[in-house]
Write a protein that holds these residues in place. Structure first.
Motif, short mmCIF file in Angstrom:
data_model
loop_
_atom_site.label_atom_id
_atom_site.label_comp_id
_atom_site.label_asym_id
_atom_site.label_seq_id
_atom_site.Cartn_x
_atom_site.Cartn_y
_atom_site.Cartn_z
N VAL A 1 0.73 -1.19 -0.24
CA VAL A 1 -0.04 0.02 -0.04
C VAL A 1 0.80 1.08 0.00
O VAL A 1 0.84 1.97 -0.86
CB VAL A 1 -0.76 0.08 1.19
N ASN A 2 2.09 1.16 0.67
CA ASN A 2 2.93 2.48 0.95
C ASN A 2 3.56 2.65 -0.46
O ASN A 2 3.61 3.76 -0.86
CB ASN A 2 3.86 2.40 1.82
N GLU A 3 3.79 1.38 -1.08
CA GLU A 3 4.49 1.90 -2.67
C GLU A 3 3.52 2.20 -3.55
O GLU A 3 3.87 3.00 -4.34
CB GLU A 3 4.99 0.34 -3.03
N ALA A 4 2.33 1.71 -3.45
CA ALA A 4 1.07 2.27 -4.44
C ALA A 4 0.97 3.63 -3.87
O ALA A 4 0.74 4.53 -4.97
CB ALA A 4 -0.25 1.44 -4.10
N ARG A 5 0.95 4.00 -2.92
CA ARG A 5 0.83 5.58 -2.51
C ARG A 5 1.90 6.38 -3.15
O ARG A 5 1.71 7.39 -3.60
CB ARG A 5 0.70 5.74 -0.96
N LYS A 6 3.33 5.88 -3.09
CA LYS A 6 4.24 6.67 -3.93
C LYS A 6 4.21 6.66 -5.26
O LYS A 6 4.27 7.63 -5.94
CB LYS A 6 5.76 5.87 -3.55
N VAL A 7 3.66 5.64 -5.90
CA VAL A 7 3.51 5.52 -7.41
C VAL A 7 2.65 6.64 -7.79
O VAL A 7 2.43 7.43 -8.74
CB VAL A 7 3.17 4.17 -7.69
N GLN A 8 1.35 6.87 -7.08
CA GLN A 8 0.36 7.84 -7.25
C GLN A 8 0.71 8.97 -6.70
O GLN A 8 -0.37 10.04 -6.75
CB GLN A 8 -0.68 7.15 -6.85
N HIS A 9 1.78 9.36 -6.08
CA HIS A 9 2.52 10.51 -5.51
C HIS A 9 1.17 10.95 -4.39
O HIS A 9 0.88 12.17 -4.50
CB HIS A 9 2.27 11.71 -6.73
N LEU A 10 0.81 10.12 -3.64
CA LEU A 10 -0.18 10.43 -2.67
C LEU A 10 0.75 10.73 -1.44
O LEU A 10 2.00 9.96 -1.23
CB LEU A 10 -0.87 9.50 -2.28
N ALA A 11 0.46 11.79 -0.25
CA ALA A 11 1.19 11.88 0.92
C ALA A 11 1.33 10.60 1.53
O ALA A 11 0.55 9.65 1.77
CB ALA A 11 0.23 12.83 1.55
N SER A 12 2.73 10.64 2.35
CA SER A 12 3.01 9.40 3.01
C SER A 12 1.97 9.40 4.26
O SER A 12 1.68 10.53 4.83
CB SER A 12 4.54 9.23 3.28
N LEU A 13 1.85 8.13 4.78
CA LEU A 13 1.22 8.17 5.99
C LEU A 13 1.92 7.75 7.41
O LEU A 13 2.89 7.31 7.07
CB LEU A 13 -0.28 7.22 6.14
N ASP A 14 1.52 8.25 8.21
CA ASP A 14 2.57 8.05 9.60
C ASP A 14 2.66 6.45 9.98
O ASP A 14 1.68 5.65 9.95
CB ASP A 14 1.51 8.67 10.98
N ASP A 15 3.91 5.87 9.84
CA ASP A 15 4.11 4.68 10.19
C ASP A 15 3.71 4.10 11.46
O ASP A 15 3.52 2.78 11.62
CB ASP A 15 5.63 4.28 9.88
N GLN A 16 3.63 5.01 12.51
CA GLN A 16 3.58 4.62 13.65
C GLN A 16 2.16 3.55 13.88
O GLN A 16 2.22 2.81 14.78
CB GLN A 16 3.17 5.84 14.58
N ASP A 17 1.02 4.01 13.35
CA ASP A 17 -0.24 3.14 13.25
C ASP A 17 -0.09 1.97 12.59
O ASP A 17 -0.63 1.16 12.88
CB ASP A 17 -1.23 4.29 12.63
N ASP A 18 0.73 2.06 11.27
CA ASP A 18 1.22 0.92 10.60
C ASP A 18 1.49 -0.41 11.59
O ASP A 18 1.40 -1.37 10.98
CB ASP A 18 1.81 1.03 9.49
N LYS A 19 2.54 0.11 12.38
CA LYS A 19 3.09 -0.99 13.00
C LYS A 19 2.69 -1.56 14.46
O LYS A 19 3.09 -2.34 14.78
CB LYS A 19 4.48 -0.84 13.03
N ALA A 20 1.58 -0.70 14.77
CA ALA A 20 0.85 -1.30 15.98
C ALA A 20 0.30 -2.53 16.04
O ALA A 20 -0.41 -2.70 15.05
CB ALA A 20 -0.05 -0.32 16.50
N ALA A 21 0.64 -3.61 16.71
CA ALA A 21 0.09 -5.01 16.57
C ALA A 21 -1.20 -4.92 17.28
O ALA A 21 -1.52 -3.85 18.41
CB ALA A 21 1.05 -5.81 17.42
N PRO A 22 -2.11 -5.65 17.26
CA PRO A 22 -3.43 -5.72 17.88
C PRO A 22 -3.35 -5.69 19.47
O PRO A 22 -4.34 -5.20 20.16
CB PRO A 22 -4.24 -6.91 17.31
#
Length: 144
Positions: A111-132
């Motif tokens: 998803v992060n790579e797709a956002r880069k390809v589409q020139h979309l703003a990067s999102l905060d990784d903090q939320d991405d790495k939080a385990a349930p």
């Protein structure tokens, strides 16, 4: 706040119409001109009554307009709610439920790579790495 309630700019009402919606929904009175002045920063002083009317209409606590920490928390919740309005986003999230941490990390990288390809703003990784469970998952490589 207006962008969160009306994410599609083409369907976003003008300030006069928004003032009418606020009046019809809450019974409070705020003019379209005053809303424009608040939105553009030309006015900064809001009465407690106006603050309550705006908070009621937008569905946020009054502190949203006064406290940056509250505003950030609410904005983060609004971003999620806005994203989940899209059936494809909901479908993706529901299908990802139950996948291993490694599979979820791989999907986040895609998803992060797709956002880069589409020139979309990067999102905060903090939320991405939080385990349930509230812990942190380990990822190999840079997911940003």
């Amino acid at each position: 706040m207006i962008a969160a309630l009306y994410p599609d700019e083409r369907k976003r009402p003008g300030y006069a119409r928004l003032a009418k919606e606020i009046r019809e929904t809450t019974g409070g009175t705020i003019s379209g001109t005053y809303l424009w002045e608040l939105a553009t920063g030309k006015k900064r002083n809001v009465t407690l009554e106006q603050l309550d009317v705006l908070a009621e209409f937008f569905g946020v606590p009054p502190e949203y307009f006064l406290n940056e920490e509250t505003a950030e928390r609410v904005n983060s919740q609004l971003k999620l709610a806005t994203a989940l309005r899209d059936a494809r986003v909901r479908n993706l999230a529901l299908r990802a439920e139950g996948l291993s941490a490694e599979s979820l990390d791989a999907l986040l990288i895609m998803v992060n790579e797709a956002r880069k390809v589409q020139h979309l703003a990067s999102l905060d990784d903090q939320d991405d790495k939080a385990a349930p469970d509230g812990g942190q998952t380990e990822t190999s490589g840079d997911a940003t």
